[in-house]
Scaffold this motif. Structure first.
Motif, PDB file in Angstrom:
ATOM      1  N   PRO A  29       1.726   6.269   3.784  1.00  0.00           N
ATOM      2  CA  PRO A  29       2.917   5.948   4.585  1.00  0.00           C
ATOM      3  C   PRO A  29       3.880   5.043   3.834  1.00  0.00           C
ATOM      4  O   PRO A  29       3.478   4.157   3.080  1.00  0.00           O
ATOM      5  N   VAL A  30       5.169   5.311   4.042  1.00  0.00           N
ATOM      6  CA  VAL A  30       6.234   4.456   3.506  1.00  0.00           C
ATOM      7  C   VAL A  30       7.182   4.126   4.666  1.00  0.00           C
ATOM      8  O   VAL A  30       6.861   4.334   5.813  1.00  0.00           O
ATOM      9  N   ASP A  50      10.375   4.164   7.378  1.00  0.00           N
ATOM     10  CA  ASP A  50      11.027   5.180   8.223  1.00  0.00           C
ATOM     11  C   ASP A  50      10.056   6.254   8.698  1.00  0.00           C
ATOM     12  O   ASP A  50      10.441   7.424   8.856  1.00  0.00           O
ATOM     13  N   ASP A  51       8.805   5.877   8.924  1.00  0.00           N
ATOM     14  CA  ASP A  51       7.801   6.809   9.440  1.00  0.00           C
ATOM     15  C   ASP A  51       7.595   8.019   8.532  1.00  0.00           C
ATOM     16  O   ASP A  51       7.178   9.089   8.982  1.00  0.00           O
ATOM     17  N   ARG A  52       7.886   7.863   7.256  1.00  0.00           N
ATOM     18  CA  ARG A  52       7.672   8.946   6.303  1.00  0.00           C
ATOM     19  C   ARG A  52       6.361   8.730   5.552  1.00  0.00           C
ATOM     20  O   ARG A  52       5.821   7.636   5.513  1.00  0.00           O
ATOM     21  N   GLU A  53       5.877   9.806   4.950  1.00  0.00           N
ATOM     22  CA  GLU A  53       4.695   9.751   4.098  1.00  0.00           C
ATOM     23  C   GLU A  53       5.014  10.434   2.773  1.00  0.00           C
ATOM     24  O   GLU A  53       5.814  11.361   2.715  1.00  0.00           O
ATOM     25  N   VAL A  54       4.378   9.955   1.725  1.00  0.00           N
ATOM     26  CA  VAL A  54       4.544  10.545   0.397  1.00  0.00           C
ATOM     27  C   VAL A  54       3.190  11.046  -0.080  1.00  0.00           C
ATOM     28  O   VAL A  54       2.185  10.336   0.004  1.00  0.00           O
ATOM     29  N   GLU A  55       3.190  12.285  -0.559  1.00  0.00           N
ATOM     30  CA  GLU A  55       1.963  12.869  -1.082  1.00  0.00           C
ATOM     31  C   GLU A  55       1.594  12.156  -2.384  1.00  0.00           C
ATOM     32  O   GLU A  55       2.378  12.106  -3.332  1.00  0.00           O
ATOM     33  N   MET A  91       5.148  16.529   0.490  1.00  0.00           N
ATOM     34  CA  MET A  91       4.717  16.319  -0.891  1.00  0.00           C
ATOM     35  C   MET A  91       5.734  15.496  -1.666  1.00  0.00           C
ATOM     36  O   MET A  91       5.370  14.680  -2.523  1.00  0.00           O
ATOM     37  N   LEU A  92       7.021  15.717  -1.370  1.00  0.00           N
ATOM     38  CA  LEU A  92       8.080  15.071  -2.126  1.00  0.00           C
ATOM     39  C   LEU A  92       8.500  13.725  -1.533  1.00  0.00           C
ATOM     40  O   LEU A  92       9.180  12.945  -2.194  1.00  0.00           O
ATOM     41  N   GLY A  93       8.125  13.479  -0.266  1.00  0.00           N
ATOM     42  CA  GLY A  93       8.551  12.247   0.384  1.00  0.00           C
ATOM     43  C   GLY A  93      10.022  12.262   0.750  1.00  0.00           C
ATOM     44  O   GLY A  93      10.689  11.218   0.722  1.00  0.00           O
ATOM     45  N   VAL A  94      10.556  13.456   1.103  1.00  0.00           N
ATOM     46  CA  VAL A  94      11.955  13.601   1.482  1.00  0.00           C
ATOM     47  C   VAL A  94      12.021  14.280   2.841  1.00  0.00           C
ATOM     48  O   VAL A  94      11.015  14.716   3.393  1.00  0.00           O
ATOM     49  N   SER A  95      13.224  14.393   3.386  1.00  0.00           N
ATOM     50  CA  SER A  95      13.393  15.066   4.668  1.00  0.00           C
ATOM     51  C   SER A  95      13.218  16.577   4.500  1.00  0.00           C
ATOM     52  O   SER A  95      13.344  17.120   3.398  1.00  0.00           O
ATOM     53  N   ARG A  96      12.939  17.262   5.622  1.00  0.00           N
ATOM     54  CA  ARG A  96      12.781  18.709   5.581  1.00  0.00           C
ATOM     55  C   ARG A  96      14.063  19.387   5.112  1.00  0.00           C
ATOM     56  O   ARG A  96      14.022  20.365   4.353  1.00  0.00           O
ATOM     57  N   ARG A 116      -3.902   8.612   4.685  1.00  0.00           N
ATOM     58  CA  ARG A 116      -4.312   9.674   5.608  1.00  0.00           C
ATOM     59  C   ARG A 116      -4.739  10.871   4.768  1.00  0.00           C
ATOM     60  O   ARG A 116      -3.990  11.338   3.909  1.00  0.00           O
ATOM     61  N   ILE A 117      -5.949  11.350   4.987  1.00  0.00           N
ATOM     62  CA  ILE A 117      -6.490  12.458   4.206  1.00  0.00           C
ATOM     63  C   ILE A 117      -6.553  13.679   5.117  1.00  0.00           C
ATOM     64  O   ILE A 117      -7.286  13.688   6.112  1.00  0.00           O
ATOM     65  N   VAL A 118      -5.759  14.691   4.800  1.00  0.00           N
ATOM     66  CA  VAL A 118      -5.568  15.819   5.708  1.00  0.00           C
ATOM     67  C   VAL A 118      -5.748  17.138   4.964  1.00  0.00           C
ATOM     68  O   VAL A 118      -5.422  17.250   3.780  1.00  0.00           O
TER      69      VAL A 118
END
Length: 238
Positions: free
Chosen positions: A60-61, A63-68, A176-181, A92-94
């Protein structure tokens, strides 16, 4: 279980070492999106992805985002870096792409390693490789463009599942990129305009692998080289 699972780390073990683990290996079929561990959960087992199954580590980073931070497929295992005793998951391992995983209690791995120095060495080498992959991904996120990183992740995913059509959505690539859709979709559209990629519902199709590789950074190649050198040495030693 009988026979070797479709997992490279298990398949490279010497027969005597695999036999120490075999009675404790438990294959399970898990769908995409299943969370193996939340951050802070106790990690008391190793999971070996088999065939096209993929597992991701999402950190997690803001703004509620996650980076792979890590992608693990049939080349390796999840939970090895936890060591010999139950530890706590940092990320988080998914399950990214569903399929078969083989579960091995850490306690059973510890007992087997006490009986085989070669087995302990093999998993220690793999933990080294996984750490190197984490370091390389951290450097990649800091140094390379979104386009380079997108090409790298798509190639890395394709190599693990072994097919040109990748069951990867724009939303998953964004993770994966940690960017918006929407940002990930713009990158995909750029590759489509150059006839490098095509898309189908829920999937990305590689049309020109050479062109995609030319637009990727070298991080994936460096990680593969390290895996070959370290794990290849382990296989030769065994």
């Amino acid at each position: 279980m009988t026979g070797r699972p479709q997992n490279d780390l298990l398949r490279q073990l010497a027969p005597r070492d695999f036999e120490l683990l075999a009675p404790h290996l438990q294959p399970v079929d898990i769908e995409a999106g299943h969370i193996l561990h939340h951050a802070g959960d106790a990690v008391a087992a190793v999971h070996f992805p088999c065939g096209p199954t993929l597992v991701s580590f999402a950190v997690p980073v803001e703004d509620d985002r996650e980076v792979e931070s890590l992608l693990v497929g049939r080349e390796g295992a999840v939970g090895v870096a936890a060591g010999r005793n139950p530890s706590l998951a940092y990320s988080r391992i998914v399950v990214k792409l569903g399929g078969t995983l083989v579960r091995l209690p850490l306690r059973a791995l510890e007992q087997a390693q006490q009986r085989s120095a070669a087995l302990e060495e093999a998993f220690s080498r793999y933990a080294d490789c996984q750490f190197a992959q984490l370091l390389q991904n951290a450097a990649c996120n800091a140094a390379h463009s979104i386009e380079q990183r997108a090409a790298k992740w798509i190639i890395s995913t394709q190599e693990r599942i072994g097919q040109a059509e990748i069951p990867l959505t724009h939303e998953q690539l964004a993770g994966m990129l940690g960017v918006s859709r929407s940002y990930a979709s713009r990158v995909i559209q750029m590759f489509k305009a150059r006839r490098i990629l095509a898309t189908r519902r829920g999937a990305i199709l590689i049309l020109d692998a050479a062109a995609l590789a030319a637009r990727a950074c070298c991080c994936n190649d460096w990680v593969k080289k390290h895996f070959d050198e370290v794990l290849g040495a382990a296989s030769a030693d065994g």
